[in-house]
Structure formats: structure tokens, C-alpha cells
Enzyme design. Structure first.
Site, PDB file in Angstrom:
ATOM      1  N   GLY A  61      65.083 -69.153  62.486  1.00  0.00           N
ATOM      2  CA  GLY A  61      66.341 -69.856  62.203  1.00  0.00           C
ATOM      3  C   GLY A  61      66.637 -70.871  63.293  1.00  0.00           C
ATOM      4  N   HIS A  62      66.514 -70.439  64.557  1.00  0.00           N
ATOM      5  CA  HIS A  62      66.710 -71.363  65.679  1.00  0.00           C
ATOM      6  C   HIS A  62      65.665 -72.484  65.631  1.00  0.00           C
ATOM      7  CE1 HIS A  62      68.214 -67.478  67.612  1.00  0.00           C
ATOM      8  NE2 HIS A  62      69.264 -68.262  67.730  1.00  0.00           N
TER       9      HIS A  62
END
Ligand code: AMP
Length: 277
Positions: A33-34
Site C-alpha cells: 500500500g505504501h
């Protein structure tokens, strides 16, 4: 990739970057996600700065600041592969010296949903993000839809305080079974991990019923609640269907509406959301 621990050094190296600068603030313990935010920042800017900082002021006294997962070396390897120019990883004392006593606070929308459950949370978020924006001076900053209210609150801060940058929201990255990626997923034991999929299942259920014509927000909340309550490891904190800007609860669903929830799986509090467009 340069790794920087002081504000002075960050400012000095910032001068050498090619404009515009894309910025991704994180608390580390990175996952896909990051990395999706970093990739988007990379695609849209010649220079990318990522911060790794577990911000104590956004954690409540009973929350998991001390135990929040940290894996700096692994994070740095992942960022190096993601072609980050500068990683800013200051200490708590660097960001909050002993005489620190100024806060950035967004009004009403900070008090709802996550703000109601975690009273000082958004004051901590907006204060640290404002500080990071001042230090890094990005043209664009990248945030995940996973933390839907955070994006709404930060956009409001940027507008209200005339901050000279663009906020970019990136879609939520999920595990194959639908669980939203989160650093806190690491707290889940295997049985809890299986149970945690109920958050996304309840969101999908609301989405399906809405697309089949259900406009009554109370009914949608009810069906989501009933589904989650069938999962013995889950305890609901809130299930909300709200206006995506004011975050006020809706009686009748009017798109774009934010369907969001916070559920404890065992002792781990997870959040997730979808937007009804
Ligand atoms: P955190 O390290 O949890 O503070 O998150 C840093 C940034 O990554 C925030 O903008 C989050 O919304 C974003 N983020 C975290 N998890 C996800 C995810 N599963 N998909 C997309 N963005 C995410």
C-alpha cells in the site's frame, strides 16, 4: 538514496532536488500500500521524498505507540528499490523538542468517526503533516484512501491554511482475500487474520445492496452490522455511512458517500472503507 535524520540536513539536501518534489509521509513498516504511493509519486515527479516517522502525538495514551511495528532496515531496502531520492526519518526529539507547544487542528470533521473514537488523533496527524510539509516543501503529497478521513481532514487543512501543494489520494491496496493492507495486520494471529476479511465483506455487501437500489443508510448499516456480528472474533467500534466531505451521517445515501468502519478483531483495531459513487 539519501537517508536523513535532521531537519537541517533535510532542508539542505532539499535544495539540490529537481522540482517538483513528490512526498509520501508514512509511519514505516512498509507494505505494498505504501509502495503504491511511492510509485505514483515517482511517476508524477522527478524527485521523491518519503518520511518514516512513528508520530507519538497521534496515538492515545492507551494505544500502541510503543509497540507499533518498526523495521527500518527492511523499509530502507524497499524504498531504495522504489527509487526514493530522500528518506527523512527524524527522531521524536527532532520533531518535538521539549519546548514544543503549537498545534494544527481541523474543526468539526476531526471530531467524527475516527476522531470520536480517538480524541486527539487528528490533532496529532495534522500537526505532524503540517510540520513535514513545511520541512519538505512538496508540490504534491500522496495519501491512501485506506485512511479515508485522514485524507478529508488533510485536504481541509491544506485548503483552509492555504498550503501550497496538491493532495493526491491513491486507491486502497488489498490482500488477495480483500483485507486492506495495514502495518497493524501484523498483530493478527492466523485465526484473527482469517476473521479480519469480514470488514471488506461487509463493505462489499453494502456496495452490492446499494447498487441494487437500497438507498436507506440505516438499512445498509444494519445489514453490515449483522454480518460482522456473525464473526465471533469481531467487535464493532462503528459502522458509518456519511457524506464524503462533511462526514455527517446520512439518512438517505447520496453519492459520493463514504461507507467506513472500525472493528476490533481480537485486540487489534482495524479500519476500512469504500465510496459509493
Ligand atoms: P501509515 O504508515 O499507516 O501512516 O500510512 C502511510 C500512508 O500510506 C497513508 O497515506 C495511508 O493512507 C497509506 N496506506 C496505508 N495502507 C494503505 C493501503 N492498504 N493502500 C493504500 N494506501 C495505504
Amino acid at each position: 538514496m539519501k537517508v536523513v535524520e535532521t531537519i537541517a540536513e533535510m532542508r539542505r539536501l532539499r535544495l539540490e532536488l529537481t522540482e517538483p518534489v513528490g512526498f509520501v509521509p508514512t509511519m514505516g513498516y512498509l507494505h505494498d500500500g505504501h509502495l503504491a504511493l511511492v510509485k505514483r509519486a515517482r511517476a508524477e515527479n522527478p524527485s521523491v521524498v518519503v518520511s518514516l516517522f512513528v508520530n507519538p502525538t497521534q496515538f492515545g495514551p492507551q494505544e500502541d505507540f510503543a509497540s507499533y511495528p518498526r523495521a527500518t532496515r527492511r523499509d530502507l531496502t524497499m524504498l531504495e528499490k522504489g527509487k526514493t531520492d530522500i528518506v527523512f526519518m527524524p527522531s521524536v526529539a527532532e520533531v518535538y523538542p521539549p519546548q514544543f507547544d503549537s498545534w494544527v487542528e481541523v474543526g468539526k470533521i476531526s471530531q467524527r468517526l475516527e476522531g470520536a473514537a480517538r480524541p486527539a488523533h487528528f490533532r496529532g496527524v495534522t500537526t505532524v503533516v503540517a510540520k513535514l510539509f513545511n520541512i519538505v516543501q512538496p508540490a504534491k503529497a500522496y495519501f491512501g484512501q485506506k485512511d479515508a478521513q485522514q485524507v478529508v481532514v488533510i485536504r481541509k487543512m491544506v485548503t483552509d491554511l492555504n498550503m501550497n501543494l496538491e493532495v493526491v489520494t491513491c486507491p486502497t491496496v488489498r490482500e488477495p482475500d480483500g483485507l486492506a493492507m495495514s502495518s497493524r495486520n501484523t498483530y493478527l494471529n492466523p485465526e484473527e487474520r482469517r476473521a479480519a476479511v469480514v470488514l471488506y465483506e461487509s463493505l462489499k455487501l453494502a456496495q452490492r445492496q446499494w447498487s441494487q437500489g437500497e438507498k436507506d443508510a440505516a438499512k445498509l448499516r444494519q445489514t453490515m452490522t449483522a454480518l460482522i456480528q456473525k464473526q465471533p472474533l469481531a467487535t464493532i467500534d462503528y459502522v458509518s455511512i456519511a457524506d464524503n466531505e462533511t462526514l455527517e451521517e446520512l439518512d438517505k445515501v447520496k453519492p459520493p458517500a463514504l461507507v467506513s468502519l472500525a472493528v476490533k478483531i481480537g485486540k487489534t483495531r482495524l479500519i476500512d472503507n469504500v465510496i459509493l459513487e
